[in-house]
Design an enzyme around this catalytic site. Structure first.
Site, short mmCIF file in Angstrom:
data_model
loop_
_atom_site.label_atom_id
_atom_site.label_comp_id
_atom_site.label_asym_id
_atom_site.label_seq_id
_atom_site.Cartn_x
_atom_site.Cartn_y
_atom_site.Cartn_z
N HIS A 23 0.86 -1.20 0.00
CA HIS A 23 0.00 0.00 0.00
C HIS A 23 0.89 1.24 0.00
CE1 HIS A 23 -3.17 2.82 1.24
NE2 HIS A 23 -4.06 1.85 1.02
N GLY A 24 0.38 2.35 -0.50
CA GLY A 24 1.09 3.63 -0.39
C GLY A 24 1.24 4.00 1.08
N ASP A 25 2.34 4.65 1.44
CA ASP A 25 2.56 4.91 2.87
C ASP A 25 1.69 6.04 3.42
OD1 ASP A 25 3.80 7.13 1.85
OD2 ASP A 25 5.79 6.67 2.65
N ASP B 251 -37.31 31.16 10.78
CA ASP B 251 -37.55 30.09 9.80
C ASP B 251 -39.01 30.15 9.32
OD1 ASP B 251 -37.41 27.72 8.38
OD2 ASP B 251 -37.52 26.42 10.15
C1 SPV Z 1 -35.07 22.20 9.00
O1 SPV Z 1 -33.97 21.74 9.29
O2 SPV Z 1 -35.24 23.36 8.61
C2 SPV Z 1 -36.28 21.37 9.09
C3 SPV Z 1 -36.30 20.27 10.07
O3 SPV Z 1 -37.22 21.64 8.40
S1 SPV Z 1 -37.06 20.87 11.50
O4 SPV Z 1 -36.32 22.05 11.94
O5 SPV Z 1 -37.03 19.82 12.49
O6 SPV Z 1 -38.43 21.23 11.16
MG MG Z 2 -37.13 23.51 7.51
#
Ligand code: SPV
Ligand code: MG
Length: 431
Positions: free
Chosen positions: A89-91, A204
């Site tokens: 194998h390569g080292d 979000d």
């Molecule tokens: C995300 O990661 O944005 C998701 C998963 O949608 S959760 O945050 O669990 O909804």
């Molecule tokens: Mg999400």
């Protein structure tokens, strides 16, 4: 005549391999093991040519006396079967996680007096160029996009980790660990709406627009080769969703997951603490069908995420929806829960698998984090997503450092916990 054994995991033969072959020929008859796709993706990278092509390529090299199949990166089966006098194998396997492979070979050989031959690794501009080219081919959209479907066929459960920029992409791409004598790494990346939003200091709620989310994808694809699963939130209006599908396909994304919610989307982990509205089966099915209709390749997957457990509508509702969404064309389903006990997720998987043995199931064990990948796979789950752990680990580390600097009026006290400057400036390879 003595026998020499070498395992090859390459798609291209370069002077480094020829050097190994020439050296091996001085010691005896050379048998080369070609690593299967399954074994290769587990510790290294996805092959860019098929197993048969790799086998033929190696068979035809002068100096190779025999070719066999090796189906595990560790040498136990091979040594038991062939009893080679030498393993060559390569080292480069003397350090890093691949050291575990050398240790495994050495231990097996020592049982009967076999020996390891470490050949100085050939590392020059030409070899570097070939290696880079091989990896970069994997990053091209047409190769990357189909890889999720390929992995689903060969991995017991596909493991995806959240990424939201180039740096987290590199962590997902390059992290390999040795544990219990095996090497392991992530298979895929999840571009989470939560973490993509958090990285921008935004909630979000589908506020970060698609142009910005595509930019994140580009940042990640620039520096990685692994397949991408994109968190598409609700998918937006059906009239917009069809454009999203086209763009993601073109960018080389493998799958979008859209959730059956409507109106102002809030993060699922709020559950019923905030107002969240589930879409009707008819509307959401129509959205999936529209997406499938505009899709141009067979590689891309539209995965339907069912929010019935999050919204406390019960397993029966989740099952009815799963079947309807698959009928509408969904290539997979994601079932989510925010309970720490995984029972409802497992019950859903078991009931779903009674009638459907093949449609991929995706799970996101953020709340039910005590369950292992093996247990999830045993209940029929095919993809596990670690959806936010990188962001959640980075945030407290950064906040602590900020506090420490404020307390000490200097950075000296934080230094020993930080990545050394010399490591950070050389961390990224240049072309
Ligand atoms: C995300 O990661 O944005 C998701 C998963 O949608 S959760 O945050 O669990 O909804
Ligand atoms: Mg999400």
């Amino acid at each position: 005549m003595k026998t020499v054994y070498a395992c090859f995991t390459t798609d291209v033969i370069h002077e480094g391999h020829m050097n190994i072959i020439r050296t091996a020929n001085k010691y005896g008859r050379l048998i080369i093991g070609v690593l299967t796709d399954e074994a290769m993706v587990k510790f290294d990278r996805f092959p860019s040519i098929s197993f048969e092509e790799r086998l033929n390529m190696i068979k035809n090299i002068p100096g190779v006396d025999e070719v066999v199949v090796q189906d595990n990166i560790m040498y136990d089966d091979i040594v038991e079967k062939l009893h080679p006098d030498f393993i060559i194998h390569g080292d480069n396997w003397m350090s890093g996680p691949t050291r575990a492979i050398r240790d495994n070979a050495e231990k097996l050989l020592s049982q009967y007096g076999g020996k390891i031959i470490d050949v100085p690794y050939t590392y020059n501009e030409n070899v570097k160029h070939i290696d880079n080219k091989m990896r970069e081919k994997l990053a091209m959209p047409e190769f990357r996009r189909k890889r999720l479907k390929q992995l689903l066929k060969i991995r017991p459960i596909v493991k995806a980790i959240e990424v939201h920029n180039g740096l987290t992409g590199l962590i997902a791409e390059k992290t390999v660990v040795e544990h219990n004598g095996q090497l392991d790494q992530f298979d895929a990346m999840w571009i989470s709406s939560l973490c993509d939003s958090l990285a921008k200091g935004k909630p979000d709620i589908e506020l970060v627009d698609m142009t910005s989310r595509y930019r994140t994808i580009e940042d990640v694809t620039e520096v990685t080769t692994k397949p991408i699963i994109f968190d598409g939130d609700t998918g937006g209006l059906t009239e917009h969703f069809v454009y999203t599908v086209r763009t993601l396909e073109r960018l080389g994304v493998s799958a979008i997951i859209i959730e059956d919610k409507t109106g102002l989307k809030k993060n699922s982990l709020f559950g019923t603490e905030v107002e969240q509205t589930q879409d009707t089966i008819e509307n959401f099915s129509a959205k999936i069908a529209a997406g499938k209709k505009v899709q141009l390749t067979d590689d891309f997957m539209i995965i339907a995420r069912i929010e019935s457990l999050i919204l406390e509508k019960g397993i029966d509702d989740a099952l009815v929806r799963a079947n309807a969404f698959i009928k509408a064309g969904a290539d997979g389903i994601m079932i989510h829960s925010r309970k720490s006990d995984p029972s409802e997720i497992l019950e859903f998987c078991d009931l779903f698998r009674q009638n459907d043995k093949t449609t991929p199931i995706v799970v996101v064990p953020t709340s039910f984090n005590a369950i292992t990948e093996d247990e999830l796979a045993a209940h029929g789950a095919n993809i596990v997503i670690y959806a936010n752990q990188l962001t959640r680990s980075a945030f407290p580390a950064m906040e602590n450092t900020a506090k420490e600097i404020l307390v000490n009026h200097r950075a000296k006290e934080s230094e020993e916990r930080l990545l050394p400057i010399k490591d950070i400036i050389s961390m990224i390879d240049t072309l």
